[in-house]
Scaffold this motif. Sequence first.
Motif, PDB file in Angstrom:
ATOM      1  N   GLN A 250     -68.228  45.316  16.909  1.00 39.15           N
ATOM      2  CA  GLN A 250     -68.999  44.530  16.213  1.00 39.15           C
ATOM      3  C   GLN A 250     -68.579  44.659  14.748  1.00 39.15           C
ATOM      4  OE1 GLN A 250     -73.012  44.230  17.338  1.00 39.15           O
ATOM      5  NE2 GLN A 250     -73.768  44.052  15.367  1.00 39.15           N
ATOM      6  N   ALA A 251     -68.263  45.603  14.220  1.00 41.26           N
ATOM      7  CA  ALA A 251     -67.656  45.487  12.863  1.00 41.26           C
ATOM      8  C   ALA A 251     -66.387  44.664  12.568  1.00 41.26           C
ATOM      9  CB  ALA A 251     -67.229  46.982  12.331  1.00 41.26           C
ATOM     10  N   MET A 252     -65.525  44.931  13.371  1.00 37.68           N
ATOM     11  CA  MET A 252     -64.387  43.840  13.497  1.00 37.68           C
ATOM     12  C   MET A 252     -64.569  42.371  13.550  1.00 37.68           C
ATOM     13  SD  MET A 252     -61.005  44.413  13.321  1.00 37.68           S
ATOM     14  CE  MET A 252     -60.635  43.297  12.231  1.00 37.68           C
ATOM     15  N   VAL A 253     -65.830  41.999  14.320  1.00 37.26           N
ATOM     16  CA  VAL A 253     -66.237  40.733  14.289  1.00 37.26           C
ATOM     17  C   VAL A 253     -66.878  40.247  13.051  1.00 37.26           C
ATOM     18  CG1 VAL A 253     -67.841  39.176  15.710  1.00 37.26           C
ATOM     19  CG2 VAL A 253     -66.354  40.721  16.989  1.00 37.26           C
ATOM     20  N   THR A 258     -67.128  37.209   8.218  1.00 37.60           N
ATOM     21  CA  THR A 258     -67.442  37.040   6.915  1.00 37.60           C
ATOM     22  C   THR A 258     -66.363  36.467   6.243  1.00 37.60           C
ATOM     23  OG1 THR A 258     -68.982  38.861   7.114  1.00 37.60           O
ATOM     24  CG2 THR A 258     -68.022  38.417   4.939  1.00 37.60           C
ATOM     25  N   TYR A 259     -65.001  36.725   6.458  1.00 39.74           N
ATOM     26  CA  TYR A 259     -63.919  36.209   5.847  1.00 39.74           C
ATOM     27  C   TYR A 259     -63.668  34.605   6.316  1.00 39.74           C
ATOM     28  CZ  TYR A 259     -59.043  35.422   4.349  1.00 39.74           C
ATOM     29  OH  TYR A 259     -57.946  35.104   3.931  1.00 39.74           O
ATOM     30  N   ALA A 260     -64.025  34.455   7.262  1.00 43.45           N
ATOM     31  CA  ALA A 260     -63.651  32.911   7.941  1.00 43.45           C
ATOM     32  C   ALA A 260     -64.664  31.903   7.082  1.00 43.45           C
ATOM     33  CB  ALA A 260     -63.930  32.819   9.386  1.00 43.45           C
ATOM     34  N   LEU A 261     -66.179  32.734   7.118  1.00 40.16           N
ATOM     35  CA  LEU A 261     -67.165  31.704   6.634  1.00 40.16           C
ATOM     36  C   LEU A 261     -67.131  31.705   4.941  1.00 40.16           C
ATOM     37  CD1 LEU A 261     -69.967  32.968   8.720  1.00 40.16           C
ATOM     38  CD2 LEU A 261     -68.623  30.912   9.149  1.00 40.16           C
ATOM     39  N   LEU A 290     -60.371  36.529  19.214  1.00 40.18           N
ATOM     40  CA  LEU A 290     -61.431  36.441  18.385  1.00 40.18           C
ATOM     41  C   LEU A 290     -61.410  35.305  17.347  1.00 40.18           C
ATOM     42  CD1 LEU A 290     -64.071  37.784  17.027  1.00 40.18           C
ATOM     43  CD2 LEU A 290     -62.388  39.538  15.882  1.00 40.18           C
ATOM     44  N   ILE A 291     -60.223  35.197  16.689  1.00 34.40           N
ATOM     45  CA  ILE A 291     -60.264  34.206  15.766  1.00 34.40           C
ATOM     46  C   ILE A 291     -60.297  32.610  16.496  1.00 34.40           C
ATOM     47  CG2 ILE A 291     -58.412  32.878  14.334  1.00 34.40           C
ATOM     48  CD1 ILE A 291     -57.183  35.778  13.776  1.00 34.40           C
ATOM     49  N   GLU A 292     -60.105  32.588  17.635  1.00 28.99           N
ATOM     50  CA  GLU A 292     -60.213  31.372  18.083  1.00 28.99           C
ATOM     51  C   GLU A 292     -61.767  31.383  18.384  1.00 28.99           C
ATOM     52  OE1 GLU A 292     -59.246  28.556  22.024  1.00 28.99           O
ATOM     53  OE2 GLU A 292     -57.848  30.279  21.489  1.00 28.99           O
ATOM     54  N   SER A 293     -62.295  32.098  18.705  1.00 26.40           N
ATOM     55  CA  SER A 293     -63.796  32.147  19.204  1.00 26.40           C
ATOM     56  C   SER A 293     -64.633  31.758  17.848  1.00 26.40           C
ATOM     57  CB  SER A 293     -64.279  33.368  19.585  1.00 26.40           C
ATOM     58  OG  SER A 293     -63.380  33.643  20.898  1.00 26.40           O
TER      59      SER A 293
END
Length: 303
Positions: A250-253, A258-261, A290-293
């Motif tokens: 969950q931390a990785m997600v 956060t970086y993407a948004l 994960l990045i695609e999701s």
Amino acid sequence: PQARRFIEQFADQWLDLQALERVAVNPQFYPDFNDRNKIAMREESQAFFSEILYNKLSALNFIDSDFTMLNERLAKHYGIEGVTGNAMQKVPLLPEHRRGGVITHGSMLVGNSTGEDSHPIDRAVWILERLLDDPPSPPPANVPTVDPETPGFAKLSLKEQLAVHRQDQACINCHLKIDPWGIPLEHYDATGLYRDEAIRLVAKKKGRSRVIQETAPIDAFDVMPDGHEIDGVEELKAYLLSEKKDQFAQAMVSKLTTYALGRSLEFTDKPAIEKLTKDFKRHDYRLDVLIESIVRSKLFLTR
């Protein structure tokens, strides 16, 4: 080029690789350390992230791995033979190398040291914040510092020095929750190398003032807040994988989202983060999935 820029920027931000520049390694303690090693340490962590992403490896390798990314300079510093050239390359690790995962990267170990010795508190806070997204509260303003004037202080292990510090009631509750995350890394010095004793430089004032070198024992044993006993980095990594794997996921997600948004997460984002985490785990902790999701998610598309 954009993908490479993402890897460098995200790894720098997530793993706080800039910390390397905030620490000056003291040549009195480590005369053979070359500051150019810091550049290679930063590149190791960036290349490690790239290797996991591009080759669709499990992100659990960030906790423990049987390889790392080295060039000749950094391999020599770590004492690993058979690596030549300036380019970062995948290098298999053996048990005697005492490496594996980002908590044994020089970037983390040097960046969270005093430049003279390890800093178990900073290393603990790094693990809690970077790998588990659970940073401890800032210390209160009136917290006393460690007192080096305590008789025999220099000959104490860092764990024993912290025990002296914890005698103050204002310190004990926080340290019981933080210290066990950093103490298992005590075998790694301020240059990221494995050691069996810690170096202490002590000023002697008998007659003419002079500085002599002494050593202090290493104690890498502690007890986690949940009662698990941890002795050394291998047991710490095993504990993270057995007891904190879901929290790491969950931390990785959360960190990548956060970086993407480009903003901090809010309470209303929680259901989306939980769904992304579930998918991340279901796809064997792969960063590419994960990045695609994330970029397909409503969170990203409506940002």
